[in-house]
Write a protein that holds these residues in place. Structure first.
Motif, PDB file in Angstrom:
ATOM      1  N   TYR A  28      35.028  94.195 -92.188  1.00 22.90           N
ATOM      2  CA  TYR A  28      34.207  93.696 -90.996  1.00 22.90           C
ATOM      3  C   TYR A  28      33.324  92.444 -91.731  1.00 22.90           C
ATOM      4  N   ARG A  29      33.023  91.355 -90.700  1.00 21.46           N
ATOM      5  CA  ARG A  29      32.328  90.511 -90.792  1.00 21.46           C
ATOM      6  C   ARG A  29      30.703  90.782 -91.148  1.00 21.46           C
ATOM      7  N   THR A  30      30.266  91.570 -90.139  1.00 25.26           N
ATOM      8  CA  THR A  30      28.806  92.142 -90.122  1.00 25.26           C
ATOM      9  C   THR A  30      28.882  93.873 -89.764  1.00 25.26           C
ATOM     10  N   VAL A  31      27.832  94.548 -90.233  1.00 22.52           N
ATOM     11  CA  VAL A  31      27.532  95.757 -89.654  1.00 22.52           C
ATOM     12  C   VAL A  31      25.898  95.789 -89.591  1.00 22.52           C
ATOM     13  N   PHE A  32      25.597  95.993 -88.382  1.00 20.38           N
ATOM     14  CA  PHE A  32      24.289  95.871 -88.247  1.00 20.38           C
ATOM     15  C   PHE A  32      23.592  97.322 -87.359  1.00 20.38           C
ATOM     16  N   VAL A  33      22.441  97.368 -87.543  1.00 22.23           N
ATOM     17  CA  VAL A  33      21.586  98.490 -87.140  1.00 22.23           C
ATOM     18  C   VAL A  33      20.198  97.801 -86.469  1.00 22.23           C
ATOM     19  N   ALA A  34      19.993  98.069 -85.314  1.00 23.40           N
ATOM     20  CA  ALA A  34      18.550  97.639 -84.751  1.00 23.40           C
ATOM     21  C   ALA A  34      17.648  98.631 -84.084  1.00 23.40           C
ATOM     22  N   SER A  35      16.794  98.749 -84.645  1.00 22.21           N
ATOM     23  CA  SER A  35      15.714  99.683 -84.178  1.00 22.21           C
ATOM     24  C   SER A  35      15.065  99.454 -82.702  1.00 22.21           C
ATOM     25  N   GLU A  36      14.950 100.601 -82.004  1.00 21.24           N
ATOM     26  CA  GLU A  36      14.100 100.368 -80.861  1.00 21.24           C
ATOM     27  C   GLU A  36      12.453 100.371 -80.999  1.00 21.24           C
ATOM     28  N   LYS A  37      12.252 101.304 -82.041  1.00 18.56           N
ATOM     29  CA  LYS A  37      10.686 101.509 -82.282  1.00 18.56           C
ATOM     30  C   LYS A  37      10.097 100.232 -82.674  1.00 18.56           C
ATOM     31  N   THR A  38      10.728  99.685 -83.684  1.00 19.06           N
ATOM     32  CA  THR A  38      10.255  98.729 -84.650  1.00 19.06           C
ATOM     33  C   THR A  38      10.679  97.309 -84.339  1.00 19.06           C
ATOM     34  N   LYS A  39      11.899  97.361 -83.746  1.00 22.32           N
ATOM     35  CA  LYS A  39      12.624  96.064 -83.512  1.00 22.32           C
ATOM     36  C   LYS A  39      13.137  95.351 -84.779  1.00 22.32           C
ATOM     37  N   ALA A  40      13.099  96.154 -85.842  1.00 19.53           N
ATOM     38  CA  ALA A  40      13.788  95.782 -87.280  1.00 19.53           C
ATOM     39  C   ALA A  40      15.314  95.725 -86.879  1.00 19.53           C
ATOM     40  N   TYR A  41      15.752  94.684 -87.696  1.00 20.94           N
ATOM     41  CA  TYR A  41      17.197  94.392 -87.600  1.00 20.94           C
ATOM     42  C   TYR A  41      17.734  94.541 -89.039  1.00 20.94           C
ATOM     43  N   TYR A  42      18.583  95.516 -89.212  1.00 24.03           N
ATOM     44  CA  TYR A  42      19.062  95.605 -90.753  1.00 24.03           C
ATOM     45  C   TYR A  42      20.740  95.363 -90.852  1.00 24.03           C
ATOM     46  N   THR A  43      20.809  94.935 -92.053  1.00 24.72           N
ATOM     47  CA  THR A  43      22.314  94.401 -92.202  1.00 24.72           C
ATOM     48  C   THR A  43      22.858  95.020 -93.296  1.00 24.72           C
ATOM     49  N   TYR A  44      23.918  94.430 -94.048  1.00 22.52           N
ATOM     50  CA  TYR A  44      24.360  94.836 -95.331  1.00 22.52           C
ATOM     51  C   TYR A  44      23.366  94.371 -96.479  1.00 22.52           C
ATOM     52  N   ASP A  45      22.339  93.301 -96.137  1.00 16.98           N
ATOM     53  CA  ASP A  45      21.405  93.005 -96.896  1.00 16.98           C
ATOM     54  C   ASP A  45      20.238  93.991 -96.778  1.00 16.98           C
ATOM     55  N   GLY A  46      20.191  94.947 -96.040  1.00 12.11           N
ATOM     56  CA  GLY A  46      18.805  95.744 -95.823  1.00 12.11           C
ATOM     57  C   GLY A  46      18.173  95.144 -94.570  1.00 12.11           C
ATOM     58  N   PHE A  47      16.776  95.380 -94.858  1.00 10.80           N
ATOM     59  CA  PHE A  47      16.006  94.799 -93.562  1.00 10.80           C
ATOM     60  C   PHE A  47      16.333  92.982 -93.561  1.00 10.80           C
ATOM     61  N   TYR A  48      16.658  92.527 -92.327  1.00 12.16           N
ATOM     62  CA  TYR A  48      16.736  91.171 -92.196  1.00 12.16           C
ATOM     63  C   TYR A  48      15.651  90.559 -91.605  1.00 12.16           C
ATOM     64  N   LYS A  49      15.170  91.039 -90.274  1.00  6.49           N
ATOM     65  CA  LYS A  49      14.034  90.471 -89.476  1.00  6.49           C
ATOM     66  C   LYS A  49      13.532  91.365 -88.466  1.00  6.49           C
ATOM     67  N   ILE A  50      12.569  91.075 -88.006  1.00  7.12           N
ATOM     68  CA  ILE A  50      11.942  91.781 -86.835  1.00  7.12           C
ATOM     69  C   ILE A  50      12.441  90.941 -85.590  1.00  7.12           C
ATOM     70  N   MET A  51      13.238  91.568 -84.536  1.00  5.74           N
ATOM     71  CA  MET A  51      13.499  90.968 -83.476  1.00  5.74           C
ATOM     72  C   MET A  51      12.344  90.554 -82.493  1.00  5.74           C
ATOM     73  N   ASP A  52      12.691  89.222 -81.904  1.00  4.69           N
ATOM     74  CA  ASP A  52      11.701  88.860 -80.845  1.00  4.69           C
ATOM     75  C   ASP A  52      12.710  88.926 -79.664  1.00  4.69           C
ATOM     76  N   VAL A  53      12.972  89.998 -79.027  1.00  2.00           N
ATOM     77  CA  VAL A  53      13.934  90.255 -77.937  1.00  2.00           C
ATOM     78  C   VAL A  53      13.764  89.600 -76.665  1.00  2.00           C
ATOM     79  N   GLU A  54      12.433  88.797 -76.417  1.00  2.00           N
ATOM     80  CA  GLU A  54      11.956  88.350 -75.293  1.00  2.00           C
ATOM     81  C   GLU A  54      12.021  86.821 -75.317  1.00  2.00           C
TER      82      GLU A  54
END
Length: 481
Positions: A109-135
């Motif tokens: 696959y091109r990407t596989v990701f996990v986004a946390s509801e508690k911390t809004k942390a966005y994880y990819t194959y490079d580990g921690f990527y960023k904290i999302m600003d969902v608004e």
């Protein structure tokens, strides 16, 4: 033997013609009958084509959906998100890196990701990527929209942040704990290039246009040339895209054409597969064309067989007239001379060769007293006797008049046994007009001389001595007998 062979060939050819004609007739009859049946079920043929395309593309698109849902239900991932705040940032980043990378490698696959509801942390194959600003961040607002939709998963299309020209399909899935509380969102993205190539392949194969749209007619997946669909989508009948036809294929006859537009709802994606310019008779025409080609091929095969038979028969006739003695059926003088030339040029000097020369005794007397027909019978008897004994080991020639030559190139360890068999066979021979057959002969081995020509001279001398001894024994003059 040759007559029997020709009779068998004629019988085989006749049977081949009968079989081919029967097959051609049955093929024509079955083709016409099937064509009439298929005409009555033309739409069904179109549905068969559409079903094949639908099943193939749908299965390709479903794979990332299944994988993403597997991710969301993985207990390991659920425990990671539940304990996220208790873990060291570097530790959870490493765990997420290893986890997502394993899926990427297994499924390409091109990407596989996990986004946390508690911390809004966005994880990819490079580990921690960023904290999302969902608004506020336009690259992150998708998260909140998906969560607010309440859907278990969504399928979206879009480009890649690093490679804007790369067209991807994104699968987002909710991650929940045992009580149904939201822990985050995971997903995968897959390049659509291979699917687009497959769609283009089907379009070329069937001469159709294929696209996948939402309920509003917006293209989700196609072969890449979206412009060609613009006018078509504007004219897409409302009755084709409607929810009460989800379980069936919907058809719309195209004006002034035998073609149809056919659609099928894709429940997992809430899309529609739309096939435009589908010729429902294409399957029939292809079948008829194939059947016609088979018939033509068989007819050509039959003509080829007849031609080869005629050519082979003619060649055998030419060969027989050029290299076969007409009276006895043995090889003639011309074949004998060419055979000697071949031995002189190609046969190694150390190879063992046997040359035997035969001369029929009493032929002149038979011709004078009983006639040439009786003399011919005597010559044919001599030829058949020589061939029956020596023919399996070499070549037998009638070199002229009452003289015959045998050249044996096969290893003959018991030449004396063959000679004895020949003498017995000659003694047993009896013709209708000639009572007996007597033949003088002489043989020479290659190891006795230096060349094939010397070998022939030696064999001829031995035959002459045997013939002289025969006439002395019966007390007659060789010149008159």
């Amino acid at each position: 033997m040759r007559k029997n062979f020709m009779k068998k060939n004629r019988f085989f050819l006749l049977m081949l013609m009968v079989i081919v004609l029967c097959f051609v007739s049955s093929t024509v009859i079955s083709t016409v009958s099937l064509y009439q049946v298929l005409q009555k079920h033309a739409l069904k043929n179109g549905e068969i084509i559409a079903a094949g395309i639908y099943n193939d593309i749908n299965s390709r698109l479903l794979e990332p959906v299944i994988v993403a849902n597997t991710l969301a239900s993985d207990h390991f991932l659920i425990e990671l998100l539940e304990n996220e705040e208790k873990m060291d940032a570097e530790e959870i980043s490493r765990e997420m890196d290893e986890y997502t990378t394993s899926y990427m490698k297994n499924f390409s696959y091109r990407t596989v990701f996990v986004a946390s509801e508690k911390t809004k942390a966005y994880y990819t194959y490079d580990g921690f990527y960023k904290i999302m600003d969902v608004e506020n961040d336009e690259d992150d607002v998708w998260y909140q929209k998906f969560v607010d939709s309440g859907k278990k998963y969504t399928v979206m299309l879009g480009g890649d942040e690093e490679y804007p020209d790369l067209w991807l399909i994104y699968i987002d899935v909710r991650i929940e704990d045992k009580e149904g509380n939201l822990l985050g969102v995971c997903g995968v993205s897959m390049e659509l290039e291979e699917i687009q190539k497959q769609i283009a392949k089907y379009e070329k194969q069937y001469g159709i246009d294929i696209l996948f749209t939402d309920a509003q007619g917006n293209i989700q997946v196609g072969s890449g040339d979206a412009k060609k669909y613009a006018s078509f989508l504007q004219k897409l009948p409302e009755k084709i895209i409607k929810e009460d036809d989800h379980d069936d294929y919907a058809y719309e006859k195209e004006p002034e054409s035998k073609n149809y537009t056919i659609t099928k709802y894709m429940e997992k994606f809430d899309w529609y597969m739309v096939i435009h310019n589908l010729d429902t008779y294409a399957y029939i025409n292809n079948y008829v064309l194939i059947s016609a080609n088979v018939v033509v091929f068989l007819l050509c095969l039959l003509l080829l067989g007849i031609s080869l038979h005629v050519i082979a028969k003619r060649d055998r006739g030419l060969f027989n007239s050029a290299y076969t003695d007409e009276l006895t059926g043995l090889y003639n003088r011309r074949a004998y001379e060419e055979g000697l030339d071949r031995i002189r040029k190609d046969v190694p000097s150390e190879k063992r060769i046997v040359v035997a020369i035969f001369d029929v005794n009493g032929l002149k007397e038979v011709n004078d007293k009983l006639g040439h027909a009786s003399g011919d019978e005597m010559l044919r008897g001599a030829a058949s006797t020589i061939r029956s004994v020596y023919g399996s080991y070499g070549k037998c020639y009638r070199t002229g008049g009452d003289e015959f030559v045998v050249i044996l190139e096969e290893p003959v360890e018991k030449l004396s046994v063959l000679n004895e068999s020949f003498e017995k066979a000659a003694e047993k021979w009896h013709g209708k007009q000639v009572a007996e057959l007597n033949i003088s002969y002489g043989a020479a081995l290659s190891e006795e001389v230096c060349s094939i020509d010397e070998q022939i001279i030696l064999a001829d001398q031995r035959m002459y001595f045997a013939k002289k001894a025969y006439y002395q024994r019966i007390g007659k003059d060789r010149r008159n007998y």
